[in-house]
Design a protein around this motif. Sequence first.
Motif, PDB file in Angstrom:
ATOM      1  N   ASP A  96       3.937  -3.151   0.918  1.00  0.00           N
ATOM      2  CA  ASP A  96       4.105  -1.753   0.508  1.00  0.00           C
ATOM      3  C   ASP A  96       3.582  -0.879   1.638  1.00  0.00           C
ATOM      4  N   ALA A  97       4.497  -0.314   2.414  1.00  0.00           N
ATOM      5  CA  ALA A  97       4.095   0.452   3.602  1.00  0.00           C
ATOM      6  C   ALA A  97       3.400   1.763   3.250  1.00  0.00           C
ATOM      7  N   ALA A  98       3.488   2.181   1.978  1.00  0.00           N
ATOM      8  CA  ALA A  98       2.809   3.421   1.576  1.00  0.00           C
ATOM      9  C   ALA A  98       1.294   3.240   1.636  1.00  0.00           C
ATOM     10  N   SER A  99       0.823   2.045   1.254  1.00  0.00           N
ATOM     11  CA  SER A  99      -0.629   1.811   1.253  1.00  0.00           C
ATOM     12  C   SER A  99      -1.079   0.892   2.391  1.00  0.00           C
ATOM     13  N   ASP A 105      -2.169  -3.709   9.683  1.00  0.00           N
ATOM     14  CA  ASP A 105      -1.323  -4.318   8.640  1.00  0.00           C
ATOM     15  C   ASP A 105      -0.071  -4.938   9.248  1.00  0.00           C
ATOM     16  N   ILE A 106       0.532  -4.237  10.230  1.00  0.00           N
ATOM     17  CA  ILE A 106       1.738  -4.757  10.882  1.00  0.00           C
ATOM     18  C   ILE A 106       1.391  -5.954  11.766  1.00  0.00           C
ATOM     19  N   ARG A 107       0.216  -5.900  12.398  1.00  0.00           N
ATOM     20  CA  ARG A 107      -0.205  -7.049  13.224  1.00  0.00           C
ATOM     21  C   ARG A 107      -0.375  -8.294  12.371  1.00  0.00           C
ATOM     22  N   ASN A 108      -0.956  -8.116  11.178  1.00  0.00           N
ATOM     23  CA  ASN A 108      -1.104  -9.257  10.262  1.00  0.00           C
ATOM     24  C   ASN A 108       0.264  -9.831   9.889  1.00  0.00           C
ATOM     25  N   LEU A 109       1.220  -8.921   9.660  1.00  0.00           N
ATOM     26  CA  LEU A 109       2.582  -9.343   9.304  1.00  0.00           C
ATOM     27  C   LEU A 109       3.202 -10.130  10.466  1.00  0.00           C
ATOM     28  N   VAL A 110       3.034  -9.613  11.685  1.00  0.00           N
ATOM     29  CA  VAL A 110       3.599 -10.270  12.874  1.00  0.00           C
ATOM     30  C   VAL A 110       2.963 -11.649  13.073  1.00  0.00           C
ATOM     31  N   ILE A 126       9.993  -8.045   3.184  1.00  0.00           N
ATOM     32  CA  ILE A 126      10.504  -6.772   2.657  1.00  0.00           C
ATOM     33  C   ILE A 126       9.426  -5.708   2.864  1.00  0.00           C
ATOM     34  N   VAL A 127       9.760  -4.670   3.623  1.00  0.00           N
ATOM     35  CA  VAL A 127       8.812  -3.568   3.860  1.00  0.00           C
ATOM     36  C   VAL A 127       9.311  -2.364   3.071  1.00  0.00           C
ATOM     37  N   ASP A 128       8.649  -2.098   1.950  1.00  0.00           N
ATOM     38  CA  ASP A 128       9.070  -0.991   1.073  1.00  0.00           C
ATOM     39  C   ASP A 128       8.447   0.320   1.546  1.00  0.00           C
ATOM     40  N   GLU A 129       9.125   1.431   1.290  1.00  0.00           N
ATOM     41  CA  GLU A 129       8.675   2.760   1.737  1.00  0.00           C
ATOM     42  C   GLU A 129       8.379   2.750   3.242  1.00  0.00           C
ATOM     43  N   ALA A 130       9.323   2.202   4.015  1.00  0.00           N
ATOM     44  CA  ALA A 130       9.100   1.986   5.452  1.00  0.00           C
ATOM     45  C   ALA A 130       8.813   3.273   6.224  1.00  0.00           C
TER      46      ALA A 130
END
Length: 367
Positions: A96-99, A105-110, A126-130
């Motif tokens: 949830d990109a809103a929070s 957060d993106i580094r953790n995803l990568v 899936i990145v919601d509210e991108a």
Amino acid sequence: MDNFIVSARKYRPQNFNTVVGQSHITTTLKNAILNNHLAHAFLFCGPRGVGKTTCARILAKTINCTNISKDGEACNECESCVSFERGASLNIHELDAASNNSVDDIRNLVEQVRFAPQAGKYKVYIVDEAHMLSSSAFNAFLKTLEEPPSYAIFILATTEKHKILPTILSRCQIFDFKRITNNDTVEHLEEIAGKESIKAERAALQVIAQKSEGCMRDSLSILDKIVSFTGGSLTYQNTLEHLNILDEDYFFKMLESMQAKDLAASMVLYDEINRKGFEGDMVLNGFAEFIRNILVCKDPKSAPLLEVVEGMQDKYTSAAAAMGMSYLVSALNILNEAEINYKMARNKRLHVELTLIKLNFLQEAIE
């Protein structure tokens, strides 16, 4: 007692065929799956409640299904589909990109993307509210989004495409979701009403569809609320009452009194509306919309733009035939100005009454 599940979640589509009003997208996605032409990054954009996250989840489930049907649908029976339905699949990650909109957060995803899936073919992110991601988070995401591993697929979902960086847009396959038409919404609500044994008048469902403005989630929330309010029986009248919508019959009466230049009748009618609890700005807005509907009925070419409940079309058409174009345009102008100035008026009631007085003598002014 079983826990109540709201209709928007209970009847969330589980495959592409059950997605309402987005056939241009579901057909493209099914063909891409069947022909093995899947992009590595998708951007789903469109208004709220039209099926962006739902389609992202269905896509994630379908590409990992071990027994895809001939028309590109998931089987819902294999181990991958079953674990997905239970929410236990390790191949789908939702952020949830809103929070979670920071660089970390993106580094953790990568970091997670580097690990191949233990079971199944693809890992789907899936990145919601991108659009809520910070610009530095977007920049940290760029390289991975451009050249991800063969097993990684990214789906970004957003309601505000203009806020996404052009460098991100150029790396994604973009799908634009449409607002769901009133007709599609009404048919879907009728289907759900049948499954839930709810008695619902078609006119009531049409009012709900108009109120939700193309957002399926809103229409299902409204349906749940009115079912609780009425005990399972939806009529046109109790739907208007619950949604705090003014019955169009009041506007027809108001127009009649104005045509007859009967100022007293207009004032008394407004007093009745006011005592029912309708604020002045709602009356001005509703009456302006009513005049607009009559205006589109004047010409057969624009008549399809009229979206009202069944049985009302003839009333509008006959009212349009009796009205002059100059009167309608001038009335719309007066109502529009009155609505804009409503907030600044100290005596709100007097402000609306002055507008009604102007409309009563409008024909004389034109002549």
